[in-house]
Each structure stands twice: as structure tokens, then as C-alpha cells.
Design a protein around this motif. Sequence first.
Motif, short mmCIF file in Angstrom:
data_model
loop_
_atom_site.label_atom_id
_atom_site.label_comp_id
_atom_site.label_asym_id
_atom_site.label_seq_id
_atom_site.Cartn_x
_atom_site.Cartn_y
_atom_site.Cartn_z
N VAL A 19 1.11 -0.94 0.33
CA VAL A 19 0.11 -0.38 -0.06
C VAL A 19 0.76 1.16 -0.08
O VAL A 19 0.31 2.01 -0.04
N TYR A 20 1.52 1.41 0.39
CA TYR A 20 3.08 2.20 0.36
C TYR A 20 3.48 2.73 -0.56
O TYR A 20 4.09 4.30 -1.07
N ILE A 21 3.46 1.87 -1.91
CA ILE A 21 4.83 2.39 -3.14
C ILE A 21 3.45 2.94 -3.52
O ILE A 21 4.57 4.19 -3.71
N PRO A 22 2.21 2.33 -4.23
CA PRO A 22 0.96 3.14 -4.85
C PRO A 22 1.03 4.89 -4.25
O PRO A 22 1.46 5.66 -4.42
N ALA A 23 1.34 5.13 -2.60
CA ALA A 23 1.55 5.99 -1.88
C ALA A 23 2.41 7.75 -2.54
O ALA A 23 2.07 8.03 -2.51
N VAL A 24 3.83 6.32 -2.34
CA VAL A 24 5.35 7.28 -3.08
C VAL A 24 4.79 7.50 -3.97
O VAL A 24 5.10 9.07 -4.55
N CYS A 25 4.68 6.69 -4.95
CA CYS A 25 3.95 6.99 -6.70
C CYS A 25 3.10 8.61 -6.21
O CYS A 25 3.04 9.32 -6.94
N ALA A 26 2.41 8.52 -5.42
CA ALA A 26 0.72 9.68 -5.99
C ALA A 26 2.15 11.12 -5.06
O ALA A 26 1.67 11.78 -5.89
N LEU A 27 3.19 10.61 -4.77
CA LEU A 27 3.44 11.78 -3.23
C LEU A 27 4.96 12.50 -4.87
O LEU A 27 4.61 13.12 -5.10
N LEU A 28 5.25 11.35 -5.33
CA LEU A 28 6.29 11.88 -6.68
C LEU A 28 5.82 12.79 -7.38
O LEU A 28 6.53 13.55 -7.98
N SER A 29 4.56 12.57 -8.08
CA SER A 29 3.76 12.66 -9.06
C SER A 29 3.01 14.53 -8.93
O SER A 29 2.84 14.67 -9.63
#
Length: 72
Positions: A19-29
Motif C-alpha cells: 500500500v505504500y508504493i502507490p502512495a509514494v508514486c502519488a507523492l512523487l507525481s
Amino acid sequence: MKDWIVRALKTFVQAFFGVYIPAVCALLSGGWPESLSAAWALLTPAAAAGLSAAISAVWNLVLEREEAARNG
């Protein structure tokens, strides 16, 4: 290390990164969250992973004790 501890740690890692990897991707974008609710959305994966690990730990501890009672 006890088997149930190893299983709980593995569950934590799997749930956390799942669940954290998609959150980090959203944060980076989208950049760093500017509100508390947006920051909480990034911390929620840790809470979800912790809950998953706790459930796994209790489940495996119960199974380990039942097996020990049958064999003991």
C-alpha cells in the motif's frame, strides 16, 4: 526467532509495501502534501500494515499454541 514472529514481520513488510508504493508514486507525481489529511493519507499504509501484522501474529501464535498442546 519464533515462527509466528517471522510470519508477522513478513506480513508487515508485504502489507506495508503493497500500500505504500502507490502512495509514494502519488507523492512523487503531486508533491509533498500541504494538509494534515493529505499527510495522514501517506501514514495510513503504516497503520494498515501494522494491523495486518498484528492479526497475523495473533493468528500464528494461536496456531502455534494449539499445535504445542496437541503434541505436548
